[in-house]
Design an enzyme around this catalytic site. Structure first.
Site, PDB file in Angstrom:
ATOM      1  CD  GLU A  96      -2.789   0.502   2.645  1.00 28.01           C
ATOM      2  OE1 GLU A  96      -3.342  -0.615   2.693  1.00 28.01           O
ATOM      3  OE2 GLU A  96      -2.850   1.319   3.573  1.00 28.01           O
ATOM      4  CE  LYS A 132      -3.524  -2.518  -0.128  1.00 28.85           C
ATOM      5  NZ  LYS A 132      -3.970  -3.481   0.868  1.00 28.85           N
TER       6      LYS A 132
HETATM    7  C1  NAG Z   1      -5.622  -5.832  -3.704  1.00 27.59           C
HETATM    8  O1  NAG Z   1      -6.043  -5.036  -2.637  1.00 27.59           O
HETATM    9  C2  NAG Z   1      -7.042  -5.609  -1.807  1.00 27.59           C
HETATM   10  C3  NAG Z   1      -7.511  -4.563  -0.835  1.00 27.59           C
HETATM   11  O2  NAG Z   1      -8.270  -3.615  -1.505  1.00 27.59           O
HETATM   12  C4  NAG Z   1      -6.490  -6.838  -1.151  1.00 27.59           C
HETATM   13  O3  NAG Z   1      -7.462  -7.420  -0.326  1.00 27.59           O
HETATM   14  C5  NAG Z   1      -6.055  -7.806  -2.225  1.00 27.59           C
HETATM   15  O4  NAG Z   1      -5.444  -8.929  -1.653  1.00 27.59           O
HETATM   16  C6  NAG Z   1      -5.083  -7.161  -3.211  1.00 27.59           C
HETATM   17  N1  NAG Z   1      -4.916  -8.044  -4.335  1.00 27.59           N
HETATM   18  C7  NAG Z   1      -3.771  -8.669  -4.638  1.00 27.59           C
HETATM   19  C8  NAG Z   1      -3.791  -9.519  -5.830  1.00 27.59           C
HETATM   20  O5  NAG Z   1      -2.781  -8.494  -3.988  1.00 27.59           O
END
Ligand code: NAG
Length: 321
Positions: A96, A132
């Site tokens: 993130e 993220k």
């Molecule tokens: C993408 O972000 C979400 C939170 O919004 C998370 O739960 C998810 O695991 C993430 N996806 C990947 C593929 O890392």
């Protein structure tokens, strides 16, 4: 014997919604994520102390400046957790960007590049990392720039079609639209009354986004996130990916395979899908503002991510002292 989870896996890539290394192994998760609250929880476990110690040591070795040390230690801690997770999952890890940069395109780009560089220094190529970002206009613009440079993004805090439309146009790799947080909002509005999964506004929102993307030929992957029940996940069988908590994964394992049929299918789309829209800034802001749920939930999510990060900072500050 086959169960509902096995059946769901035939249609959809399943990701365990946890950063707990043991749970990731147990459920054979494809991808995973780190975030401040998961890291705060994990950092309190003695087993993970070396990851924390390494981050502190690293920050101190780079600079004497206390503020910079804090930022560096936290970035390094995320990367350390990400690297460990990548030893377990075969796919990608999301990391993130500081939620306080949610309205700062340049700041988000800079932070994302620093994280990618730290991964690179740890021997991880950018193909295995997802940055993220919140699905604000500024976050999506940051993603547009990053994707052009081959840095993949996972757009979070996404509650509406207009956010999904802007993300697709920006060419992002993956969006993770929320289900349960939408359910919570409307459940509260109707005095706590539950929805059946079929009529659940969170489920309907993700179905709408999936169908819109497939009709208009976008490559952006849709990963449904934040579930309150196994029934919600079953209604989204066929979605590109779903990220599901260990509790609901276990519920699915204990349920019968016959409960799961393919609900989302790019080859048999409904006829009432909206025409393509390419939102510009003023359309985006206007549409989001006109959607009280999405407007509120996006803002609330950013505040809560920032609070979580603040807690992590307090912990790390003490360790740096
Ligand atoms: C993408 O972000 C979400 C939170 O919004 C998370 O739960 C998810 O695991 C993430 N996806 C990947 C593929 O890392």
């Amino acid at each position: 014997m086959s169960n509902a989870l096995e059946q769901l896996k035939k249609y959809t890539t399943i990701v365990a919604d946890t950063a707990d290394f043991e749970e990731l192994t147990k459920f054979h998760s494809q991808d995973s994520t780190t975030n401040p609250s998961l890291v705060v929880a994990a950092a309190a476990i003695p087993k993970y102390k070396p990851l924390v110690d390494d981050a502190i040591k690293y920050a101190k070795s780079v600079t004497q400046d206390k503020k910079q040390q804090l930022t560096l230690a936290i970035d390094k801690l995320f990367v350390n957790f990400g690297v460990e997770i990548l030893k377990i999952v075969p796919g990608r890890v999301s990391t993130e960007v500081d939620a306080r940069l949610s309205f700062d395109t340049a700041g988000s780009i800079k932070k994302a590049k620093e994280l990618i560089q730290m991964y690179k220094d740890a021997g991880i190529e950018k193909e295995r990392v997802l940055i993220k970002l919140a699905s604000t206009w500024e976050g999506i613009e940051a993603a547009r720039v990053l994707e052009k440079e081959g840095i993949h993004c996972n757009m979070t805090l996404l509650f509406s079609l207009v956010q999904a439309q802007a993300c697709a146009e920006a060419g992002v790799t993956l969006i993770s639209p929320f289900v349960g947080r939408i359910t919570d909002y409307f459940k509260q509005q109707q005095g706590g009354k539950d929805f059946v999964a079929k009529e659940d506004p969170g489920v309907i929102s993700v179905q709408g986004i999936f169908n819109y993307y497939k009709k208009h030929g976008y490559k952006t992957q849709v990963m449904g996130a934040s579930f309150r029940s196994k029934e919600q996940t079953i209604e989204l069988a066929g979605c590109d990916l779903l990220t599901i908590s260990p509790k609901i994964l276990t519920d699915l394992q204990q349920a019968d395979a016959s409960l799961v049929t393919k609900k989302l299918d790019a080859s048999t789309l409904p006829s009432d899908i909206p025409n393509k829209v390419v939102p510009d800034y003023k359309t985006f802001i206007w549409e989001l503002n006109n959607n009280p749920m999405a407007h509120f939930k996006t803002a609330e999510g950013i505040r809560s991510f920032a609070t979580d990060l603040g807690k992590l900072e307090k912990t790390i500050e003490q360790l740096l002292a």
